[in-house]
Design a protein around this motif. Structure first.
Motif, PDB file in Angstrom:
ATOM      1  N   GLU A 113      -2.833   7.005  37.387  1.00  0.00           N
ATOM      2  CA  GLU A 113      -3.741   6.908  37.589  1.00  0.00           C
ATOM      3  C   GLU A 113      -4.420   5.823  38.282  1.00  0.00           C
ATOM      4  OE1 GLU A 113      -7.289   8.581  34.753  1.00  0.00           O
ATOM      5  OE2 GLU A 113      -6.048  10.307  34.918  1.00  0.00           O
ATOM      6  N   ASP A 114      -3.185   5.310  38.889  1.00  0.00           N
ATOM      7  CA  ASP A 114      -3.442   3.761  39.360  1.00  0.00           C
ATOM      8  C   ASP A 114      -1.981   3.554  40.325  1.00  0.00           C
ATOM      9  OD1 ASP A 114      -3.298   0.844  40.531  1.00  0.00           O
ATOM     10  OD2 ASP A 114      -5.300   0.637  38.488  1.00  0.00           O
ATOM     11  N   ASP A 142     -14.672  15.216  40.162  1.00  0.00           N
ATOM     12  CA  ASP A 142     -13.666  14.307  39.502  1.00  0.00           C
ATOM     13  C   ASP A 142     -12.913  15.326  38.727  1.00  0.00           C
ATOM     14  OD1 ASP A 142     -12.343  12.012  38.985  1.00  0.00           O
ATOM     15  OD2 ASP A 142     -12.780  11.564  37.146  1.00  0.00           O
ATOM     16  N   ARG A 165      -4.306  16.199  39.284  1.00  0.00           N
ATOM     17  CA  ARG A 165      -5.868  15.841  39.569  1.00  0.00           C
ATOM     18  C   ARG A 165      -6.026  14.003  39.224  1.00  0.00           C
ATOM     19  NH1 ARG A 165      -7.272  16.663  33.392  1.00  0.00           N
ATOM     20  NH2 ARG A 165      -5.931  15.216  32.598  1.00  0.00           N
ATOM     21  N   SER A 166      -4.560  14.066  38.200  1.00  0.00           N
ATOM     22  CA  SER A 166      -4.591  12.048  37.862  1.00  0.00           C
ATOM     23  C   SER A 166      -4.086  11.589  39.491  1.00  0.00           C
ATOM     24  CB  SER A 166      -3.388  11.925  36.940  1.00  0.00           C
ATOM     25  OG  SER A 166      -3.367  12.199  35.596  1.00  0.00           O
ATOM     26  N   ASP A 167      -2.807  11.998  40.551  1.00  0.00           N
ATOM     27  CA  ASP A 167      -2.872  11.698  41.470  1.00  0.00           C
ATOM     28  C   ASP A 167      -4.147  11.433  42.762  1.00  0.00           C
ATOM     29  OD1 ASP A 167      -0.035  11.598  40.840  1.00  0.00           O
ATOM     30  OD2 ASP A 167       0.135  13.594  42.297  1.00  0.00           O
ATOM     31  N   ARG A 196      -7.252  11.245  41.545  1.00  0.00           N
ATOM     32  CA  ARG A 196      -7.999  10.189  41.088  1.00  0.00           C
ATOM     33  C   ARG A 196      -7.308   8.885  41.281  1.00  0.00           C
ATOM     34  NH1 ARG A 196      -9.170  11.825  34.608  1.00  0.00           N
ATOM     35  NH2 ARG A 196     -10.538  12.809  35.036  1.00  0.00           N
ATOM     36  N   ALA A 197      -6.009   8.555  41.067  1.00  0.00           N
ATOM     37  CA  ALA A 197      -5.237   7.448  41.854  1.00  0.00           C
ATOM     38  C   ALA A 197      -5.359   6.963  43.131  1.00  0.00           C
ATOM     39  CB  ALA A 197      -3.923   7.048  41.153  1.00  0.00           C
TER      40      ALA A 197
END
Length: 270
Positions: free
Chosen positions: A74-75, A145, A179-181, A183-184
């Motif tokens: 997520e970064d 989110d 979702r993680s992508d 957020r990143a």
């Protein structure tokens, strides 16, 4: 501390960097970075079209398909850290060209910066597609989110088959990584590594994507070398399926930064 074995390093590299087709000895290398929710397999058709003159390495991010058991990043900076480390060692015989679309453009850019400024292994070129230049980005976090917001956004952009929304098993497979992508991508801020590159930069966009002239041309601020830009018919996912026009544009961008490909004749060619 136990040092990783050569076999372990090879397995790690194979997990991150997928090779779909054989290439000849003098082939140029193109490293491809998927969009948010995307997979390495989306570059299969491009690899087939460019082989054997260009060796495509398609990045497979954790958290999807055969890497679904691994936590997704997520970064963007941490993702680029891992990819740059793998690309830098062992040192390749020739510098690769990096190509990223949408979120993948940000990961490719940060990877290029790390290769140059941390590993003294500047890439031969950088192609970015469907993304504002880093310091032009104004994206905010997605409403709620959550997974549904990420999927709705991807559907609006045309990045996946609408049938996925009504298929519970497919949704369960793609939503966590998507979702993680997102957020990143939405949390991304440049500056984790020096951002001025010495390699040429090429920036592309779809004419109906909504990016402004300034959004695209601001990528020129990130290189001391040549800058090229081009727009194509279509929206955010104008390159889906890699039609011949896009394939030739990629081929031209690769050879422009690495030189004409000269193959050594073998007995098979005679």
């Amino acid at each position: 501390m136990t040092l990783p074995t050569a076999q372990g390093e090879s397995r790690e590299r194979a997990a991150w960097l997928r090779v779909f087709h054989d290439a000849h000895e003098q082939a140029r290398t193109l490293v491809c970075f998927p969009h948010a929710g995307g997979t390495a397999g989306q570059y299969f058709s491009l690899s087939a079209a460019l082989a054997p003159d260009v060796r495509v390495l398609a990045v497979q991010y954790p958290g999807r398909q055969d890497r679904c058991a691994e936590p997704a990043f997520e970064d963007v900076a941490l993702l680029a850290d891992e990819i740059a480390r793998l690309l830098a060692a062992p040192r390749p015989a020739s510098s690769p060209v990096l190509f990223g679309h949408s979120m993948g453009a940000l990961v490719a850019f940060e990877t290029a910066a790390r290769l140059e400024h941390r590993y003294d292994a500047a890439p031969a070129g950088l192609i970015v597609s469907g993304m504002q230049a880093p310091y032009r980005r104004t994206a905010s976090r997605l409403p709620g989110d959550g997974e549904e917001a990420a999927l709705d956004a991807l559907l609006r952009l045309g990045g996946t088959d609408p049938a996925v929304a009504g298929h519970p098993e497919l949704r369960a497979m793609i939503l966590p990584a998507l979702r993680s992508d997102f957020r990143a991508a939405t949390a991304y801020r440049p500056g984790s590594c020096p951002s001025l590159l010495s390699c040429p930069v090429t920036a592309w966009t779809g004419r109906d994507d909504g990016l402004t002239h300034g959004d695209v041309h601001a990528w020129a601020e990130h290189t001391t070398a040549a800058f090229h830009t081009r727009d194509f018919a279509g929206g955010h996912f104008y390159l889906n399926g890699f039609p011949p026009l896009i394939v030739e544009a990629v081929r031209t961008a690769v050879t422009r930064t690495t030189g004409a490909i000269v193959r050594t004749r073998t007995r098979k060619d005679i």
